[in-house]
Design a protein around this motif. Structure first.
Motif, PDB file in Angstrom:
ATOM      1  N   LEU A  79      46.197 -10.279 -76.513  1.00 60.56           N
ATOM      2  CA  LEU A  79      45.252 -11.333 -76.935  1.00 60.56           C
ATOM      3  C   LEU A  79      44.014 -11.267 -75.801  1.00 60.56           C
ATOM      4  O   LEU A  79      42.957 -11.271 -76.329  1.00 60.56           O
ATOM      5  CB  LEU A  79      45.839 -12.871 -77.140  1.00 60.56           C
ATOM      6  CG  LEU A  79      46.584 -12.964 -78.374  1.00 60.56           C
ATOM      7  CD1 LEU A  79      47.377 -14.138 -78.097  1.00 60.56           C
ATOM      8  CD2 LEU A  79      45.726 -13.146 -79.327  1.00 60.56           C
ATOM      9  N   VAL A  80      44.364 -11.210 -74.581  1.00 60.42           N
ATOM     10  CA  VAL A  80      43.286 -11.190 -73.423  1.00 60.42           C
ATOM     11  C   VAL A  80      42.606  -9.890 -73.984  1.00 60.42           C
ATOM     12  O   VAL A  80      41.146  -9.938 -73.903  1.00 60.42           O
ATOM     13  CB  VAL A  80      43.928 -10.994 -71.920  1.00 60.42           C
ATOM     14  CG1 VAL A  80      42.968 -10.682 -71.178  1.00 60.42           C
ATOM     15  CG2 VAL A  80      44.585 -12.536 -71.718  1.00 60.42           C
ATOM     16  N   TYR A  81      42.810  -8.874 -73.941  1.00 59.34           N
ATOM     17  CA  TYR A  81      42.314  -7.680 -74.157  1.00 59.34           C
ATOM     18  C   TYR A  81      41.539  -7.608 -75.585  1.00 59.34           C
ATOM     19  O   TYR A  81      40.414  -6.972 -75.709  1.00 59.34           O
ATOM     20  CB  TYR A  81      43.186  -6.253 -73.901  1.00 59.34           C
ATOM     21  CG  TYR A  81      42.624  -5.059 -74.145  1.00 59.34           C
ATOM     22  CD1 TYR A  81      41.454  -4.748 -73.237  1.00 59.34           C
ATOM     23  CD2 TYR A  81      42.595  -4.077 -75.198  1.00 59.34           C
ATOM     24  CE1 TYR A  81      40.989  -3.660 -73.044  1.00 59.34           C
ATOM     25  CE2 TYR A  81      42.168  -3.003 -75.299  1.00 59.34           C
ATOM     26  CZ  TYR A  81      41.083  -2.784 -74.230  1.00 59.34           C
ATOM     27  OH  TYR A  81      40.433  -1.372 -74.408  1.00 59.34           O
ATOM     28  N   ALA A  82      41.969  -8.104 -76.642  1.00 58.19           N
ATOM     29  CA  ALA A  82      41.428  -8.388 -77.787  1.00 58.19           C
ATOM     30  C   ALA A  82      40.309  -9.167 -77.809  1.00 58.19           C
ATOM     31  O   ALA A  82      39.368  -9.130 -78.653  1.00 58.19           O
ATOM     32  CB  ALA A  82      42.493  -8.860 -78.890  1.00 58.19           C
ATOM     33  N   THR A  83      40.433 -10.340 -76.794  1.00 59.31           N
ATOM     34  CA  THR A  83      39.164 -11.047 -76.791  1.00 59.31           C
ATOM     35  C   THR A  83      38.132 -11.019 -75.840  1.00 59.31           C
ATOM     36  O   THR A  83      37.397 -11.779 -75.436  1.00 59.31           O
ATOM     37  CB  THR A  83      39.856 -12.582 -76.877  1.00 59.31           C
ATOM     38  OG1 THR A  83      40.281 -12.642 -75.500  1.00 59.31           O
ATOM     39  CG2 THR A  83      40.699 -13.005 -77.997  1.00 59.31           C
ATOM     40  N   THR A  84      38.217  -9.835 -75.057  1.00 63.71           N
ATOM     41  CA  THR A  84      37.414  -9.582 -74.252  1.00 63.71           C
ATOM     42  C   THR A  84      35.996  -9.494 -74.292  1.00 63.71           C
ATOM     43  O   THR A  84      35.339  -9.671 -73.349  1.00 63.71           O
ATOM     44  CB  THR A  84      38.143  -8.443 -73.365  1.00 63.71           C
ATOM     45  OG1 THR A  84      37.500  -8.242 -71.853  1.00 63.71           O
ATOM     46  CG2 THR A  84      37.445  -7.076 -74.040  1.00 63.71           C
ATOM     47  N   ASP A  85      35.648  -9.194 -75.466  1.00 65.35           N
ATOM     48  CA  ASP A  85      34.148  -9.176 -75.956  1.00 65.35           C
ATOM     49  C   ASP A  85      33.501 -10.552 -76.551  1.00 65.35           C
ATOM     50  O   ASP A  85      32.645 -10.817 -77.158  1.00 65.35           O
ATOM     51  CB  ASP A  85      33.756  -8.145 -76.729  1.00 65.35           C
ATOM     52  CG  ASP A  85      34.678  -8.171 -77.991  1.00 65.35           C
ATOM     53  OD1 ASP A  85      35.500  -8.859 -78.150  1.00 65.35           O
ATOM     54  OD2 ASP A  85      34.336  -7.310 -78.888  1.00 65.35           O
ATOM     55  N   TRP A  86      34.524 -11.708 -76.269  1.00 60.95           N
ATOM     56  CA  TRP A  86      34.076 -12.873 -76.989  1.00 60.95           C
ATOM     57  C   TRP A  86      32.972 -13.515 -76.011  1.00 60.95           C
ATOM     58  O   TRP A  86      33.212 -13.095 -74.846  1.00 60.95           O
ATOM     59  CB  TRP A  86      35.503 -13.939 -76.955  1.00 60.95           C
ATOM     60  CG  TRP A  86      36.103 -13.797 -78.336  1.00 60.95           C
ATOM     61  CD1 TRP A  86      36.297 -12.452 -78.983  1.00 60.95           C
ATOM     62  CD2 TRP A  86      37.276 -14.675 -78.609  1.00 60.95           C
ATOM     63  NE1 TRP A  86      37.041 -12.749 -80.016  1.00 60.95           N
ATOM     64  CE2 TRP A  86      37.892 -13.845 -79.735  1.00 60.95           C
ATOM     65  CE3 TRP A  86      37.650 -15.887 -78.064  1.00 60.95           C
ATOM     66  CZ2 TRP A  86      38.947 -14.546 -80.562  1.00 60.95           C
ATOM     67  CZ3 TRP A  86      38.652 -16.326 -78.903  1.00 60.95           C
ATOM     68  CH2 TRP A  86      39.342 -15.648 -80.032  1.00 60.95           C
ATOM     69  N   SER A  87      32.199 -14.167 -76.646  1.00 65.17           N
ATOM     70  CA  SER A  87      30.795 -14.834 -75.759  1.00 65.17           C
ATOM     71  C   SER A  87      31.361 -16.081 -75.475  1.00 65.17           C
ATOM     72  O   SER A  87      30.586 -16.993 -74.798  1.00 65.17           O
ATOM     73  CB  SER A  87      29.830 -14.799 -76.589  1.00 65.17           C
ATOM     74  OG  SER A  87      29.965 -15.526 -77.786  1.00 65.17           O
ATOM     75  N   LEU A  88      32.501 -16.656 -75.516  1.00 65.80           N
ATOM     76  CA  LEU A  88      32.908 -18.343 -75.198  1.00 65.80           C
ATOM     77  C   LEU A  88      32.841 -18.021 -73.537  1.00 65.80           C
ATOM     78  O   LEU A  88      33.050 -17.226 -72.909  1.00 65.80           O
ATOM     79  CB  LEU A  88      34.175 -18.458 -75.663  1.00 65.80           C
ATOM     80  CG  LEU A  88      34.430 -18.833 -77.166  1.00 65.80           C
ATOM     81  CD1 LEU A  88      36.057 -19.005 -77.299  1.00 65.80           C
ATOM     82  CD2 LEU A  88      33.550 -19.956 -77.543  1.00 65.80           C
ATOM     83  N   GLU A  89      32.875 -19.321 -73.069  1.00 66.10           N
ATOM     84  CA  GLU A  89      33.071 -19.429 -71.652  1.00 66.10           C
ATOM     85  C   GLU A  89      34.495 -19.174 -71.416  1.00 66.10           C
ATOM     86  O   GLU A  89      35.424 -18.955 -72.182  1.00 66.10           O
ATOM     87  CB  GLU A  89      33.029 -20.960 -71.210  1.00 66.10           C
ATOM     88  CG  GLU A  89      31.445 -21.362 -71.096  1.00 66.10           C
ATOM     89  CD  GLU A  89      31.221 -22.618 -70.748  1.00 66.10           C
ATOM     90  OE1 GLU A  89      31.982 -23.127 -69.533  1.00 66.10           O
ATOM     91  OE2 GLU A  89      30.914 -23.515 -71.211  1.00 66.10           O
ATOM     92  N   ARG A  90      34.640 -18.477 -69.959  1.00 67.24           N
ATOM     93  CA  ARG A  90      36.025 -17.884 -69.633  1.00 67.24           C
ATOM     94  C   ARG A  90      37.045 -19.237 -69.700  1.00 67.24           C
ATOM     95  O   ARG A  90      38.100 -18.661 -70.232  1.00 67.24           O
ATOM     96  CB  ARG A  90      35.594 -17.505 -68.018  1.00 67.24           C
ATOM     97  CG  ARG A  90      37.123 -16.831 -67.674  1.00 67.24           C
ATOM     98  CD  ARG A  90      36.749 -16.537 -66.113  1.00 67.24           C
ATOM     99  NE  ARG A  90      35.741 -17.556 -65.627  1.00 67.24           N
ATOM    100  CZ  ARG A  90      35.491 -17.206 -64.240  1.00 67.24           C
ATOM    101  NH1 ARG A  90      36.031 -16.251 -63.511  1.00 67.24           N
ATOM    102  NH2 ARG A  90      34.784 -18.154 -63.415  1.00 67.24           N
TER     103      ARG A  90
END
Length: 140
Positions: free
Chosen positions: A64-75
């Motif tokens: 999930l971390v790798y899949a969401t790595t391009d999300w623009s949400l705050e860390r």
């Protein structure tokens, strides 16, 4: 100093999440894992089945971390989302097991699932030192 890591296409990253989630579902709800002689051996304070839960949910959260790595949400919101999804999936699996005659809901397993999911949180501290490079750009 930053480390460059490859960023696979989105569909492939989410396929990995589905594969890990499907494996967890299959081995937790569809079939019961076979008992092995080592299951009864107490090598540490934590039984082997809890280690299995911990590793499985660390793998789920990691994908999930790798899949969401391009999300623009705050860390912090991305981290909270990843951990929450993995923990809620673990709770759902435990509830699903309660409907099987050969399985049962276990709070110990749910805690092990949550601890496994939480193992990815240090990544969000290290993330600022990583630059992801789209693998397709290297193929051109």
């Amino acid at each position: 100093m930053t480390v460059r890591l490859p960023l696979l296409p989105r569909w492939l990253r989410w396929s990995a999440v589905a594969l890990v989630g499907g494996f967890i579902f299959y081995t937790s709800v569809v079939v019961a894992p076979p008992a092995t002689p080592i299951d009864d051996v107490k090598l540490t304070l934590i039984p082997l089945d809890k280690w299995r839960h911990l590793v499985a949910y660390a793998a789920l959260a990691g994908t999930l971390v790798y899949a969401t790595t391009d999300w623009s949400l705050e860390r912090r919101w991305t981290a909270l989302t990843v951990v929450a999804v993995a923990v809620l999936y673990g709770i759902g699996i435990e509830v699903g097991q309660s409907f099987r005659p050969d399985r049962y809901l276990s709070l110990g397993d749910a805690y092990a699932n949550a601890v496994g999911a939480l193992l990815v949180t240090p990544w969000y501290l290290l993330r600022r030192y990583v630059t992801f490079v789209d693998v397709r750009s290297g193929l051109r």
